[in-house]
Motif scaffolding. Structure first.
Motif, PDB file in Angstrom:
ATOM      1  N   LEU A   1       4.681  -4.953  -0.910  1.00 36.85           N
ATOM      2  CA  LEU A   1       4.359  -6.188  -0.197  1.00 36.85           C
ATOM      3  C   LEU A   1       5.610  -6.854   0.361  1.00 36.85           C
ATOM      4  O   LEU A   1       5.583  -7.444   1.450  1.00 36.85           O
ATOM      5  N   SER A   2       6.714  -6.759  -0.352  1.00 33.25           N
ATOM      6  CA  SER A   2       7.967  -7.324   0.156  1.00 33.25           C
ATOM      7  C   SER A   2       8.444  -6.581   1.388  1.00 33.25           C
ATOM      8  O   SER A   2       8.953  -7.203   2.338  1.00 33.25           O
ATOM      9  N   ALA A   3       8.282  -5.266   1.388  1.00 32.04           N
ATOM     10  CA  ALA A   3       8.665  -4.494   2.576  1.00 32.04           C
ATOM     11  C   ALA A   3       7.791  -4.880   3.768  1.00 32.04           C
ATOM     12  O   ALA A   3       8.280  -4.987   4.913  1.00 32.04           O
ATOM     13  N   GLU A   4       6.514  -5.118   3.524  1.00 32.20           N
ATOM     14  CA  GLU A   4       5.633  -5.556   4.611  1.00 32.20           C
ATOM     15  C   GLU A   4       6.045  -6.932   5.120  1.00 32.20           C
ATOM     16  O   GLU A   4       5.957  -7.204   6.318  1.00 32.20           O
ATOM     17  N   MET A   5       6.515  -7.807   4.231  1.00 38.63           N
ATOM     18  CA  MET A   5       6.962  -9.135   4.649  1.00 38.63           C
ATOM     19  C   MET A   5       8.209  -9.020   5.525  1.00 38.63           C
ATOM     20  O   MET A   5       8.353  -9.746   6.512  1.00 38.63           O
TER      21      MET A   5
ATOM     22  N   MET B   1       5.411  -0.774  16.104  1.00 42.62           N
ATOM     23  CA  MET B   1       5.927  -0.940  14.737  1.00 42.62           C
ATOM     24  C   MET B   1       4.789  -1.182  13.751  1.00 42.62           C
ATOM     25  O   MET B   1       4.789  -0.627  12.648  1.00 42.62           O
ATOM     26  N   LEU B   2       3.795  -1.970  14.123  1.00 48.25           N
ATOM     27  CA  LEU B   2       2.666  -2.215  13.230  1.00 48.25           C
ATOM     28  C   LEU B   2       1.826  -0.955  13.035  1.00 48.25           C
ATOM     29  O   LEU B   2       1.289  -0.722  11.950  1.00 48.25           O
ATOM     30  N   THR B   3       1.718  -0.128  14.067  1.00 52.23           N
ATOM     31  CA  THR B   3       0.985   1.130  13.929  1.00 52.23           C
ATOM     32  C   THR B   3       1.687   2.055  12.952  1.00 52.23           C
ATOM     33  O   THR B   3       1.061   2.658  12.069  1.00 52.23           O
ATOM     34  N   VAL B   4       2.989   2.165  13.090  1.00 53.05           N
ATOM     35  CA  VAL B   4       3.762   3.005  12.163  1.00 53.05           C
ATOM     36  C   VAL B   4       3.712   2.418  10.756  1.00 53.05           C
ATOM     37  O   VAL B   4       3.595   3.155   9.769  1.00 53.05           O
ATOM     38  N   ALA B   5       3.732   1.091  10.650  1.00 60.76           N
ATOM     39  CA  ALA B   5       3.676   0.456   9.328  1.00 60.76           C
ATOM     40  C   ALA B   5       2.332   0.708   8.657  1.00 60.76           C
ATOM     41  O   ALA B   5       2.266   0.882   7.440  1.00 60.76           O
ATOM     42  N   ALA B   6       1.253   0.733   9.430  1.00 61.20           N
ATOM     43  CA  ALA B   6      -0.059   1.020   8.848  1.00 61.20           C
ATOM     44  C   ALA B   6      -0.107   2.446   8.319  1.00 61.20           C
ATOM     45  O   ALA B   6      -0.635   2.707   7.228  1.00 61.20           O
ATOM     46  N   SER B   7       0.446   3.379   9.060  1.00 65.10           N
ATOM     47  CA  SER B   7       0.501   4.770   8.591  1.00 65.10           C
ATOM     48  C   SER B   7       1.364   4.884   7.349  1.00 65.10           C
ATOM     49  O   SER B   7       1.005   5.574   6.383  1.00 65.10           O
ATOM     50  N   GLU B   8       2.475   4.198   7.372  1.00 61.13           N
ATOM     51  CA  GLU B   8       3.376   4.207   6.215  1.00 61.13           C
ATOM     52  C   GLU B   8       2.708   3.592   5.002  1.00 61.13           C
ATOM     53  O   GLU B   8       2.895   4.063   3.871  1.00 61.13           O
ATOM     54  N   ALA B   9       1.897   2.577   5.203  1.00 63.66           N
ATOM     55  CA  ALA B   9       1.203   1.939   4.087  1.00 63.66           C
ATOM     56  C   ALA B   9       0.220   2.894   3.439  1.00 63.66           C
ATOM     57  O   ALA B   9       0.111   2.942   2.210  1.00 63.66           O
ATOM     58  N   ALA B  10      -0.483   3.665   4.247  1.00 60.40           N
ATOM     59  CA  ALA B  10      -1.427   4.633   3.688  1.00 60.40           C
ATOM     60  C   ALA B  10      -0.693   5.678   2.850  1.00 60.40           C
ATOM     61  O   ALA B  10      -1.120   6.017   1.739  1.00 60.40           O
ATOM     62  N   LEU B  11       0.419   6.183   3.355  1.00 58.12           N
ATOM     63  CA  LEU B  11       1.183   7.181   2.598  1.00 58.12           C
ATOM     64  C   LEU B  11       1.788   6.572   1.343  1.00 58.12           C
ATOM     65  O   LEU B  11       1.788   7.196   0.275  1.00 58.12           O
ATOM     66  N   ALA B  12       2.293   5.362   1.439  1.00 55.40           N
ATOM     67  CA  ALA B  12       2.910   4.727   0.272  1.00 55.40           C
ATOM     68  C   ALA B  12       1.879   4.442  -0.811  1.00 55.40           C
ATOM     69  O   ALA B  12       2.154   4.659  -1.997  1.00 55.40           O
ATOM     70  N   LEU B  13       0.697   3.991  -0.432  1.00 52.42           N
ATOM     71  CA  LEU B  13      -0.328   3.737  -1.433  1.00 52.42           C
ATOM     72  C   LEU B  13      -0.800   5.028  -2.090  1.00 52.42           C
ATOM     73  O   LEU B  13      -1.088   5.045  -3.294  1.00 52.42           O
ATOM     74  N   ALA B  14      -0.866   6.118  -1.338  1.00 53.37           N
ATOM     75  CA  ALA B  14      -1.224   7.407  -1.941  1.00 53.37           C
ATOM     76  C   ALA B  14      -0.141   7.845  -2.922  1.00 53.37           C
ATOM     77  O   ALA B  14      -0.445   8.328  -4.028  1.00 53.37           O
ATOM     78  N   LEU B  15       1.116   7.673  -2.553  1.00 55.94           N
ATOM     79  CA  LEU B  15       2.220   8.023  -3.455  1.00 55.94           C
ATOM     80  C   LEU B  15       2.209   7.155  -4.706  1.00 55.94           C
ATOM     81  O   LEU B  15       2.396   7.650  -5.829  1.00 55.94           O
ATOM     82  N   ILE B  16       1.945   5.875  -4.543  1.00 57.59           N
ATOM     83  CA  ILE B  16       1.869   4.965  -5.699  1.00 57.59           C
ATOM     84  C   ILE B  16       0.740   5.386  -6.625  1.00 57.59           C
ATOM     85  O   ILE B  16       0.902   5.405  -7.852  1.00 57.59           O
ATOM     86  N   LEU B  17      -0.379   5.761  -6.070  1.00 56.53           N
ATOM     87  CA  LEU B  17      -1.523   6.177  -6.887  1.00 56.53           C
ATOM     88  C   LEU B  17      -1.204   7.438  -7.689  1.00 56.53           C
ATOM     89  O   LEU B  17      -1.496   7.524  -8.886  1.00 56.53           O
ATOM     90  N   VAL B  18      -0.567   8.401  -7.054  1.00 56.70           N
ATOM     91  CA  VAL B  18      -0.219   9.651  -7.755  1.00 56.70           C
ATOM     92  C   VAL B  18       0.806   9.376  -8.851  1.00 56.70           C
ATOM     93  O   VAL B  18       0.668   9.860  -9.981  1.00 56.70           O
ATOM     94  N   LEU B  19       1.818   8.576  -8.559  1.00 54.27           N
ATOM     95  CA  LEU B  19       2.836   8.286  -9.570  1.00 54.27           C
ATOM     96  C   LEU B  19       2.279   7.433 -10.697  1.00 54.27           C
ATOM     97  O   LEU B  19       2.683   7.582 -11.851  1.00 54.27           O
ATOM     98  N   PHE B  20       1.331   6.554 -10.397  1.00 51.06           N
ATOM     99  CA  PHE B  20       0.707   5.773 -11.465  1.00 51.06           C
ATOM    100  C   PHE B  20      -0.136   6.676 -12.362  1.00 51.06           C
ATOM    101  O   PHE B  20      -0.160   6.498 -13.574  1.00 51.06           O
ATOM    102  N   ASN B  21      -0.809   7.652 -11.784  1.00 49.44           N
ATOM    103  CA  ASN B  21      -1.590   8.578 -12.604  1.00 49.44           C
ATOM    104  C   ASN B  21      -0.701   9.390 -13.531  1.00 49.44           C
ATOM    105  O   ASN B  21      -1.102   9.763 -14.619  1.00 49.44           O
ATOM    106  N   ARG B  22       0.506   9.678 -13.123  1.00 45.47           N
ATOM    107  CA  ARG B  22       1.411  10.470 -13.968  1.00 45.47           C
ATOM    108  C   ARG B  22       2.044   9.637 -15.066  1.00 45.47           C
ATOM    109  O   ARG B  22       2.170  10.072 -16.195  1.00 45.47           O
ATOM    110  N   ASN B  23       2.492   8.428 -14.769  1.00 43.15           N
ATOM    111  CA  ASN B  23       3.258   7.631 -15.726  1.00 43.15           C
ATOM    112  C   ASN B  23       2.490   6.465 -16.323  1.00 43.15           C
ATOM    113  O   ASN B  23       2.980   5.825 -17.224  1.00 43.15           O
ATOM    114  N   ARG B  24       1.345   6.139 -15.781  1.00 39.21           N
ATOM    115  CA  ARG B  24       0.558   4.985 -16.236  1.00 39.21           C
ATOM    116  C   ARG B  24       1.329   3.680 -16.145  1.00 39.21           C
ATOM    117  O   ARG B  24       1.177   2.781 -16.958  1.00 39.21           O
ATOM    118  N   SER B  25       2.213   3.582 -15.195  1.00 41.47           N
ATOM    119  CA  SER B  25       2.988   2.367 -14.997  1.00 41.47           C
ATOM    120  C   SER B  25       3.449   2.316 -13.547  1.00 41.47           C
ATOM    121  O   SER B  25       3.587   3.351 -12.889  1.00 41.47           O
TER     122      SER B  25
END
Length: 153
Positions: free
Chosen positions: A40-44, A72-96
């Motif tokens: 969220l800070s990066a989006e800000m 820039m907003l189009t690229v940021a939307a694509s980046e957000a989708a990839l970042a949320l997928a990465l966050i989900l995978v890393l949360f599943n591995r470490n539970r944090s």
């Protein structure tokens, strides 16, 4: 008749707000360890930059800043989708969502970070790594189906 002139005072107000958004985003990104707050800070920071580009474009009377902001907003939307997928995978591995737990992802042979003592302890999940799989289309899954969170322990 309405005057559409964009004065220097208006430009300076927009630039101050854009700089404040960028500064708050950078402060949040550098001071937090939670992935969602960092995201969220990066989006800000992006919004502060977009506001600056649009205000400069309006001041100069052309569309360059608006077009660049849309890209820039189009690229940021694509980046957000990839970042949320990465966050989900890393949360599943470490539970944090603590980013200091990502020390295990570094290359071998590199020294550990100095803040590893502040990190949450890593507790490996028992059993083999397993991730949920989508069932093929047309095949009904066996019932009762145990959720994958319960299979992992």
């Amino acid at each position: 008749m309405t005057d559409y002139a964009f004065s220097f005072d208006q430009l300076s107000n927009y630039l101050i707000i854009g700089a404040a958004l960028m500064s708050l985003g950078m402060l949040g990104f550098l001071s937090r360890r939670n992935l969602i707050v960092m995201f969220l800070s990066a989006e800000m920071m992006l919004q502060g930059t977009a506001l600056t580009l649009v205000s400069f474009s309006r001041f100069h009377g052309n569309w360059t800043g608006q077009v660049f902001t849309i890209v820039m907003l189009t690229v940021a939307a694509s980046e957000a989708a990839l970042a949320l997928a990465l966050i989900l995978v890393l949360f599943n591995r470490n539970r944090s969502l603590d980013v200091s737990l990502w020390q295990g992802l570094r290359e071998s042979g590199l020294p550990e970070s100095l803040d590893t003592d502040k990190a949450e302890p890593y507790v490996p999940l028992p059993g083999p790594e397993s991730y949920p799989n989508l069932t093929p289309s047309g095949v009904e899954p066996p019932h009762p189906r145990q959720p994958w969170e319960q299979r992992r322990g």
